[in-house]
Design an enzyme around this catalytic site. Structure first.
Site, PDB file in Angstrom:
ATOM      1  N   ILE A 154       0.957  -1.306  -0.440  1.00  0.00           N
ATOM      2  CA  ILE A 154       0.017   0.348  -0.043  1.00  0.00           C
ATOM      3  C   ILE A 154       0.389   1.129  -0.275  1.00  0.00           C
ATOM      4  O   ILE A 154       2.069   0.886   0.556  1.00  0.00           O
ATOM      5  CB  ILE A 154      -0.762   0.101   0.795  1.00  0.00           C
ATOM      6  CG1 ILE A 154      -0.092   0.179   2.956  1.00  0.00           C
ATOM      7  CG2 ILE A 154      -2.140  -1.155   1.231  1.00  0.00           C
ATOM      8  CD1 ILE A 154      -1.316  -0.340   3.928  1.00  0.00           C
ATOM      9  N   ASP A 155       0.041   2.311  -0.463  1.00  0.00           N
ATOM     10  CA  ASP A 155       1.083   4.048  -0.239  1.00  0.00           C
ATOM     11  C   ASP A 155       1.726   4.112   0.511  1.00  0.00           C
ATOM     12  O   ASP A 155       1.042   4.032   1.373  1.00  0.00           O
ATOM     13  CB  ASP A 155       0.595   4.184  -1.555  1.00  0.00           C
ATOM     14  CG  ASP A 155      -0.033   4.390  -2.527  1.00  0.00           C
ATOM     15  OD1 ASP A 155       0.511   3.422  -3.260  1.00  0.00           O
ATOM     16  OD2 ASP A 155      -1.059   4.634  -3.192  1.00  0.00           O
ATOM     17  N   LYS A 156       2.703   5.047   0.538  1.00  0.00           N
ATOM     18  CA  LYS A 156       3.457   5.421   1.601  1.00  0.00           C
ATOM     19  C   LYS A 156       2.648   5.856   3.058  1.00  0.00           C
ATOM     20  O   LYS A 156       2.487   5.679   4.266  1.00  0.00           O
ATOM     21  CB  LYS A 156       4.787   6.256   1.200  1.00  0.00           C
ATOM     22  CG  LYS A 156       5.056   7.128   1.879  1.00  0.00           C
ATOM     23  CD  LYS A 156       6.230   8.072   2.216  1.00  0.00           C
ATOM     24  CE  LYS A 156       6.781   8.795   3.251  1.00  0.00           C
ATOM     25  NZ  LYS A 156       7.388   9.950   2.788  1.00  0.00           N
ATOM     26  N   ARG A 259      -7.339   6.193  -5.625  1.00  0.00           N
ATOM     27  CA  ARG A 259      -7.236   7.245  -5.928  1.00  0.00           C
ATOM     28  C   ARG A 259      -7.369   8.065  -6.734  1.00  0.00           C
ATOM     29  O   ARG A 259      -7.772   8.893  -6.838  1.00  0.00           O
ATOM     30  CB  ARG A 259      -5.449   7.715  -5.462  1.00  0.00           C
ATOM     31  CG  ARG A 259      -5.284   7.247  -4.305  1.00  0.00           C
ATOM     32  CD  ARG A 259      -3.891   7.296  -3.299  1.00  0.00           C
ATOM     33  NE  ARG A 259      -2.937   8.773  -3.477  1.00  0.00           N
ATOM     34  CZ  ARG A 259      -1.970   9.011  -3.734  1.00  0.00           C
ATOM     35  NH1 ARG A 259      -1.202   7.616  -3.424  1.00  0.00           N
ATOM     36  NH2 ARG A 259      -1.036  10.023  -3.187  1.00  0.00           N
TER      37      ARG A 259
END
Length: 349
Positions: A154-156, A259
Protein backbone atom coordinates in the site's frame (compact mmCIF):
# COMPACT_ATOMS: atom_id res chain seq x y z
CA UNK A 1 17.98 8.35 -10.81
CA UNK A 2 21.06 7.69 -8.67
CA UNK A 3 24.21 9.68 -9.24
CA UNK A 4 26.37 7.94 -11.84
CA UNK A 5 29.66 6.81 -10.33
CA UNK A 6 32.71 7.67 -12.38
CA UNK A 7 32.78 9.86 -15.44
CA UNK A 8 33.57 9.75 -19.10
CA UNK A 9 32.57 7.09 -21.57
CA UNK A 10 31.50 3.80 -19.98
CA UNK A 11 32.55 0.62 -21.74
CA UNK A 12 31.75 -2.11 -19.21
CA UNK A 13 30.32 -5.36 -20.51
CA UNK A 14 26.53 -5.56 -20.08
CA UNK A 15 26.98 -8.80 -18.11
CA UNK A 16 28.92 -6.83 -15.45
CA UNK A 17 26.14 -4.29 -14.98
CA UNK A 18 23.13 -4.13 -12.67
CA UNK A 19 19.67 -3.24 -13.91
CA UNK A 20 18.27 -0.20 -12.10
CA UNK A 21 15.26 0.57 -14.30
CA UNK A 22 13.33 -1.32 -16.97
CA UNK A 23 10.38 -0.03 -19.00
CA UNK A 24 8.56 -1.42 -22.01
CA UNK A 25 7.11 1.19 -24.37
CA UNK A 26 3.41 0.66 -25.03
CA UNK A 27 2.04 -0.33 -28.46
CA UNK A 28 0.74 3.22 -28.91
CA UNK A 29 4.06 4.91 -28.08
CA UNK A 30 4.74 7.91 -30.32
CA UNK A 31 8.43 8.45 -31.23
CA UNK A 32 10.03 10.19 -28.24
CA UNK A 33 13.64 10.91 -27.29
CA UNK A 34 14.82 8.34 -24.76
CA UNK A 35 15.89 11.02 -22.26
CA UNK A 36 12.37 12.51 -22.32
CA UNK A 37 10.86 9.01 -22.14
CA UNK A 38 12.86 8.21 -18.99
CA UNK A 39 11.97 11.59 -17.47
CA UNK A 40 8.34 10.41 -17.57
CA UNK A 41 9.07 7.24 -15.65
CA UNK A 42 11.97 7.71 -13.23
CA UNK A 43 10.96 9.65 -10.12
CA UNK A 44 13.18 12.64 -9.25
CA UNK A 45 15.40 12.11 -12.30
CA UNK A 46 16.83 15.20 -14.00
CA UNK A 47 17.43 15.50 -17.73
CA UNK A 48 21.14 16.12 -17.07
CA UNK A 49 21.54 12.89 -15.08
CA UNK A 50 19.76 10.87 -17.76
CA UNK A 51 21.85 12.42 -20.53
CA UNK A 52 25.04 11.74 -18.56
CA UNK A 53 23.96 8.13 -18.03
CA UNK A 54 23.38 7.77 -21.78
CA UNK A 55 26.77 9.33 -22.52
CA UNK A 56 28.36 6.83 -20.13
CA UNK A 57 26.72 3.95 -22.01
CA UNK A 58 24.23 3.11 -19.24
CA UNK A 59 20.99 3.49 -21.23
CA UNK A 60 20.05 0.48 -23.33
CA UNK A 61 17.20 -0.06 -25.77
CA UNK A 62 16.61 -3.66 -26.83
CA UNK A 63 19.99 -4.57 -25.27
CA UNK A 64 21.94 -1.98 -27.29
CA UNK A 65 23.47 1.17 -25.68
CA UNK A 66 21.86 4.32 -27.10
CA UNK A 67 22.43 8.07 -26.98
CA UNK A 68 20.00 10.61 -25.52
CA UNK A 69 18.48 11.44 -28.89
CA UNK A 70 17.39 7.86 -29.65
CA UNK A 71 13.67 7.87 -30.46
CA UNK A 72 11.73 5.30 -28.43
CA UNK A 73 9.26 3.29 -30.55
CA UNK A 74 6.35 0.97 -29.66
CA UNK A 75 7.38 -2.14 -27.70
CA UNK A 76 10.98 -0.96 -27.17
CA UNK A 77 12.53 -2.32 -23.97
CA UNK A 78 14.34 0.58 -22.27
CA UNK A 79 16.77 -0.28 -19.47
CA UNK A 80 19.19 1.69 -17.31
CA UNK A 81 22.23 -0.33 -16.20
CA UNK A 82 24.98 0.73 -13.80
CA UNK A 83 28.15 -0.95 -12.49
CA UNK A 84 26.77 -1.05 -8.93
CA UNK A 85 23.59 -2.66 -7.58
CA UNK A 86 20.47 -0.56 -6.89
CA UNK A 87 20.40 0.78 -3.36
CA UNK A 88 17.07 -0.93 -2.75
CA UNK A 89 18.84 -4.27 -3.23
CA UNK A 90 21.24 -3.46 -0.40
CA UNK A 91 18.73 -4.17 2.33
CA UNK A 92 19.75 -3.23 5.86
CA UNK A 93 17.89 -4.68 8.86
CA UNK A 94 16.54 -1.89 11.08
CA UNK A 95 15.05 -2.18 14.55
CA UNK A 96 11.73 -0.52 13.74
CA UNK A 97 8.70 -1.58 15.82
CA UNK A 98 5.98 -3.48 14.00
CA UNK A 99 2.28 -3.47 14.85
CA UNK A 100 1.63 -7.19 14.39
CA UNK A 101 -2.08 -8.02 14.28
CA UNK A 102 -1.63 -11.78 13.77
CA UNK A 103 1.29 -14.20 13.43
CA UNK A 104 1.83 -17.93 13.00
CA UNK A 105 4.58 -20.11 11.52
CA UNK A 106 3.93 -19.21 7.88
CA UNK A 107 2.56 -15.65 7.79
CA UNK A 108 1.88 -12.47 9.70
CA UNK A 109 -0.52 -9.55 9.31
CA UNK A 110 0.81 -6.08 10.12
CA UNK A 111 -0.91 -2.74 10.57
CA UNK A 112 1.25 -0.21 8.69
CA UNK A 113 1.23 3.38 9.94
CA UNK A 114 0.85 6.27 7.52
CA UNK A 115 4.23 7.68 6.48
CA UNK A 116 6.03 4.32 6.32
CA UNK A 117 7.21 3.23 2.88
CA UNK A 118 6.57 -0.48 2.24
CA UNK A 119 9.77 -1.29 0.35
CA UNK A 120 13.01 0.57 -0.45
CA UNK A 121 12.97 2.48 -3.70
CA UNK A 122 14.28 5.67 -5.24
CA UNK A 123 14.71 8.24 -2.46
CA UNK A 124 13.61 5.85 0.32
CA UNK A 125 16.38 3.41 1.19
CA UNK A 126 15.79 3.09 4.94
CA UNK A 127 12.96 3.17 7.45
CA UNK A 128 10.75 0.96 5.28
CA UNK A 129 8.53 -1.93 6.28
CA UNK A 130 10.97 -4.37 4.65
CA UNK A 131 13.89 -2.94 6.67
CA UNK A 132 11.83 -3.67 9.77
CA UNK A 133 10.74 -7.14 8.62
CA UNK A 134 14.24 -8.43 7.89
CA UNK A 135 15.37 -7.24 11.33
CA UNK A 136 12.59 -9.11 13.13
CA UNK A 137 12.40 -12.21 10.89
CA UNK A 138 15.09 -14.42 9.33
CA UNK A 139 14.97 -16.01 5.89
CA UNK A 140 11.82 -14.37 4.57
CA UNK A 141 11.00 -15.62 1.04
CA UNK A 142 11.46 -13.21 -1.86
CA UNK A 143 8.54 -12.32 -4.09
CA UNK A 144 8.84 -12.03 -7.89
CA UNK A 145 10.48 -8.60 -7.43
CA UNK A 146 13.01 -9.94 -4.88
CA UNK A 147 11.27 -8.20 -1.98
CA UNK A 148 11.37 -10.29 1.20
CA UNK A 149 7.99 -11.34 2.57
CA UNK A 150 5.96 -8.90 0.52
CA UNK A 151 2.72 -10.28 -0.99
CA UNK A 152 1.14 -6.88 -1.77
CA UNK A 153 1.75 -3.24 -0.92
CA UNK A 154 0.00 0.00 0.00
CA UNK A 155 1.17 3.58 -0.54
CA UNK A 156 3.46 5.40 1.89
CA UNK A 157 0.75 7.71 3.22
CA UNK A 158 -1.97 5.05 3.28
CA UNK A 159 -2.37 3.26 6.61
CA UNK A 160 -3.65 -0.23 7.24
CA UNK A 161 -3.32 -3.99 6.87
CA UNK A 162 -0.78 -6.05 4.94
CA UNK A 163 -0.17 -9.81 4.92
CA UNK A 164 3.47 -10.95 4.95
CA UNK A 165 4.63 -14.43 3.90
CA UNK A 166 7.21 -16.21 6.08
CA UNK A 167 7.71 -19.29 3.86
CA UNK A 168 8.04 -19.97 0.12
CA UNK A 169 4.84 -22.02 0.18
CA UNK A 170 2.89 -19.20 1.85
CA UNK A 171 4.31 -16.66 -0.62
CA UNK A 172 3.19 -18.75 -3.61
CA UNK A 173 -0.25 -19.49 -2.18
CA UNK A 174 -1.01 -15.92 -1.02
CA UNK A 175 0.35 -14.31 -4.21
CA UNK A 176 -1.91 -16.59 -6.24
CA UNK A 177 -4.94 -15.45 -4.22
CA UNK A 178 -4.15 -11.79 -4.95
CA UNK A 179 -3.55 -12.58 -8.63
CA UNK A 180 -6.80 -14.54 -8.88
CA UNK A 181 -8.70 -11.78 -7.01
CA UNK A 182 -9.89 -14.14 -4.28
CA UNK A 183 -8.34 -12.06 -1.48
CA UNK A 184 -10.67 -9.50 0.11
CA UNK A 185 -9.56 -5.91 0.68
CA UNK A 186 -11.68 -3.01 1.88
CA UNK A 187 -10.50 0.56 2.38
CA UNK A 188 -12.10 3.56 4.03
CA UNK A 189 -11.65 6.89 2.25
CA UNK A 190 -12.80 10.46 2.79
CA UNK A 191 -13.44 12.09 -0.58
CA UNK A 192 -14.39 15.53 -1.82
CA UNK A 193 -18.01 16.10 -2.80
CA UNK A 194 -21.35 14.44 -2.12
CA UNK A 195 -21.49 11.17 -4.04
CA UNK A 196 -24.97 10.89 -5.55
CA UNK A 197 -25.33 7.09 -5.59
CA UNK A 198 -25.34 5.01 -2.41
CA UNK A 199 -23.01 2.52 -4.05
CA UNK A 200 -21.45 1.77 -7.40
CA UNK A 201 -18.61 0.22 -9.39
CA UNK A 202 -15.82 2.09 -11.15
CA UNK A 203 -14.19 0.38 -14.12
CA UNK A 204 -11.36 2.02 -16.01
CA UNK A 205 -7.95 0.91 -17.24
CA UNK A 206 -5.18 2.50 -15.15
CA UNK A 207 -1.72 3.44 -16.41
CA UNK A 208 0.94 6.07 -15.90
CA UNK A 209 -0.15 9.63 -16.66
CA UNK A 210 1.47 10.73 -19.96
CA UNK A 211 2.28 14.25 -18.69
CA UNK A 212 2.73 13.85 -14.92
CA UNK A 213 5.05 10.91 -14.25
CA UNK A 214 4.15 10.84 -10.54
CA UNK A 215 0.47 10.18 -11.25
CA UNK A 216 -1.54 7.37 -12.77
CA UNK A 217 -4.70 7.98 -14.74
CA UNK A 218 -7.67 6.22 -16.38
CA UNK A 219 -7.37 5.50 -20.11
CA UNK A 220 -10.58 5.25 -22.13
CA UNK A 221 -11.70 4.31 -25.64
CA UNK A 222 -8.90 3.82 -28.15
CA UNK A 223 -6.34 4.61 -25.43
CA UNK A 224 -7.61 1.92 -23.05
CA UNK A 225 -4.77 -0.43 -24.01
CA UNK A 226 -2.31 2.02 -22.43
CA UNK A 227 -3.59 0.98 -19.00
CA UNK A 228 -4.37 -2.24 -17.12
CA UNK A 229 -7.93 -3.26 -16.19
CA UNK A 230 -9.01 -2.01 -12.76
CA UNK A 231 -12.27 -2.42 -10.83
CA UNK A 232 -13.26 -0.64 -7.61
CA UNK A 233 -16.58 -1.11 -5.79
CA UNK A 234 -17.63 1.73 -3.49
CA UNK A 235 -20.35 2.28 -0.91
CA UNK A 236 -21.28 5.46 0.95
CA UNK A 237 -20.74 5.19 4.72
CA UNK A 238 -21.55 8.75 5.76
CA UNK A 239 -22.49 11.96 3.99
CA UNK A 240 -20.78 14.97 5.52
CA UNK A 241 -21.86 17.87 3.33
CA UNK A 242 -18.94 18.81 1.12
CA UNK A 243 -17.16 15.49 1.70
CA UNK A 244 -18.26 11.84 1.82
CA UNK A 245 -16.91 8.90 3.81
CA UNK A 246 -16.85 5.81 1.59
CA UNK A 247 -15.91 2.15 1.74
CA UNK A 248 -13.94 0.93 -1.30
CA UNK A 249 -13.53 -2.75 -2.11
CA UNK A 250 -10.76 -3.64 -4.53
CA UNK A 251 -11.27 -6.27 -7.19
CA UNK A 252 -7.87 -5.49 -8.73
CA UNK A 253 -4.76 -3.97 -7.19
CA UNK A 254 -3.33 -1.28 -9.47
CA UNK A 255 -0.97 1.38 -8.17
CA UNK A 256 -2.97 4.29 -6.66
CA UNK A 257 -6.18 2.52 -7.80
CA UNK A 258 -8.62 4.07 -5.33
CA UNK A 259 -6.99 7.49 -5.60
CA UNK A 260 -7.18 7.40 -9.42
CA UNK A 261 -10.67 5.90 -9.67
CA UNK A 262 -12.24 8.30 -7.17
CA UNK A 263 -10.70 11.28 -8.96
CA UNK A 264 -11.97 9.82 -12.24
CA UNK A 265 -15.60 10.01 -11.02
CA UNK A 266 -15.07 13.54 -9.66
CA UNK A 267 -14.43 12.71 -5.99
CA UNK A 268 -10.71 13.16 -5.31
CA UNK A 269 -9.46 11.90 -1.95
CA UNK A 270 -9.37 14.55 0.77
CA UNK A 271 -5.86 16.04 1.12
CA UNK A 272 -4.38 13.80 -1.58
CA UNK A 273 -1.67 16.20 -2.68
CA UNK A 274 -0.48 14.13 -5.62
CA UNK A 275 -3.94 14.15 -7.21
CA UNK A 276 -5.06 17.67 -6.29
CA UNK A 277 -7.05 16.85 -3.15
CA UNK A 278 -5.06 19.27 -1.01
CA UNK A 279 -7.03 22.12 -2.60
CA UNK A 280 -10.54 23.11 -1.50
CA UNK A 281 -12.53 21.35 -4.22
CA UNK A 282 -16.04 21.78 -2.78
CA UNK A 283 -17.75 24.26 -0.47
CA UNK A 284 -18.16 27.97 0.03
CA UNK A 285 -15.93 30.99 -0.40
CA UNK A 286 -16.31 32.13 3.22
CA UNK A 287 -13.03 32.77 5.04
CA UNK A 288 -14.26 30.78 8.04
CA UNK A 289 -14.86 27.75 5.82
CA UNK A 290 -11.38 28.06 4.31
CA UNK A 291 -9.89 28.15 7.83
CA UNK A 292 -11.97 25.12 8.83
CA UNK A 293 -10.70 23.08 5.86
CA UNK A 294 -7.09 24.14 6.44
CA UNK A 295 -7.40 23.01 10.06
CA UNK A 296 -8.67 19.65 8.79
CA UNK A 297 -5.63 19.41 6.50
CA UNK A 298 -3.38 19.99 9.53
CA UNK A 299 -5.15 17.25 11.52
CA UNK A 300 -4.87 14.88 8.56
CA UNK A 301 -1.64 15.77 6.69
CA UNK A 302 -1.99 12.96 4.11
CA UNK A 303 -4.54 11.39 1.78
CA UNK A 304 -7.55 10.13 3.75
CA UNK A 305 -7.17 6.43 2.95
CA UNK A 306 -6.98 3.43 5.29
CA UNK A 307 -6.79 -0.29 4.44
CA UNK A 308 -9.36 -1.35 7.02
CA UNK A 309 -10.09 -5.01 6.30
CA UNK A 310 -8.11 -7.88 4.80
CA UNK A 311 -9.31 -11.40 4.08
CA UNK A 312 -7.67 -14.46 2.53
CA UNK A 313 -7.49 -18.24 2.76
CA UNK A 314 -4.78 -19.56 5.07
CA UNK A 315 -2.14 -21.18 2.81
CA UNK A 316 -1.77 -24.27 5.00
CA UNK A 317 -5.06 -24.86 6.83
CA UNK A 318 -7.38 -23.47 4.15
CA UNK A 319 -9.20 -21.54 6.87
CA UNK A 320 -10.89 -18.28 5.88
CA UNK A 321 -8.98 -15.50 7.68
CA UNK A 322 -10.44 -12.02 8.29
CA UNK A 323 -8.77 -9.02 9.92
CA UNK A 324 -9.99 -5.51 10.69
CA UNK A 325 -8.02 -2.41 11.65
CA UNK A 326 -9.46 0.55 13.55
CA UNK A 327 -9.61 3.80 11.57
CA UNK A 328 -6.57 5.86 12.71
CA UNK A 329 -6.99 8.94 14.91
CA UNK A 330 -6.04 11.43 12.19
CA UNK A 331 -8.81 10.25 9.84
CA UNK A 332 -11.26 9.80 12.73
CA UNK A 333 -10.69 13.33 14.05
CA UNK A 334 -11.08 14.79 10.56
CA UNK A 335 -14.35 12.89 9.99
CA UNK A 336 -15.69 14.11 13.36
CA UNK A 337 -14.87 17.72 12.44
CA UNK A 338 -16.73 17.37 9.15
CA UNK A 339 -19.63 15.67 10.91
CA UNK A 340 -19.95 18.59 13.35
CA UNK A 341 -19.64 21.09 10.51
CA UNK A 342 -22.41 19.35 8.51
CA UNK A 343 -24.72 19.28 11.56
CA UNK A 344 -24.13 22.98 12.22
CA UNK A 345 -24.97 23.77 8.59
CA UNK A 346 -28.27 21.87 8.93
CA UNK A 347 -29.09 23.60 12.24
CA UNK A 348 -28.67 26.99 10.60
CA UNK A 349 -31.19 26.19 7.84
Amino acid sequence: MEEQKGSGDFDANEDDLYEHHRFVAGPGQVPLRVDKFLMNFVENATRNKIQQAAKDGSVFVNDIPVKSNYKVKPNDVVRVLFAYPPYENLLTPENIPLDIVYEDDVLLVVNKPAGMVVHPGHGNYSGTLINALIYHFDNLPNNSSDRPGLVHRIDKDTSGLLVIAKTEEAMTHLSRQFFNKTSRREYVALVWGNIEEEEGTIEGNIGRHPKNRLQNTVFEGDDAEKGKPAITHYKVLERLGYVTLVSCRLETGRTHQIRVHMKYIGHTLFNDERYGGEKILKGTTFTKYKQFVENCFKILPRQALHARTLGFEHPITGESMHFESTIPDDIQQCVERWSNYAKNQLDQK
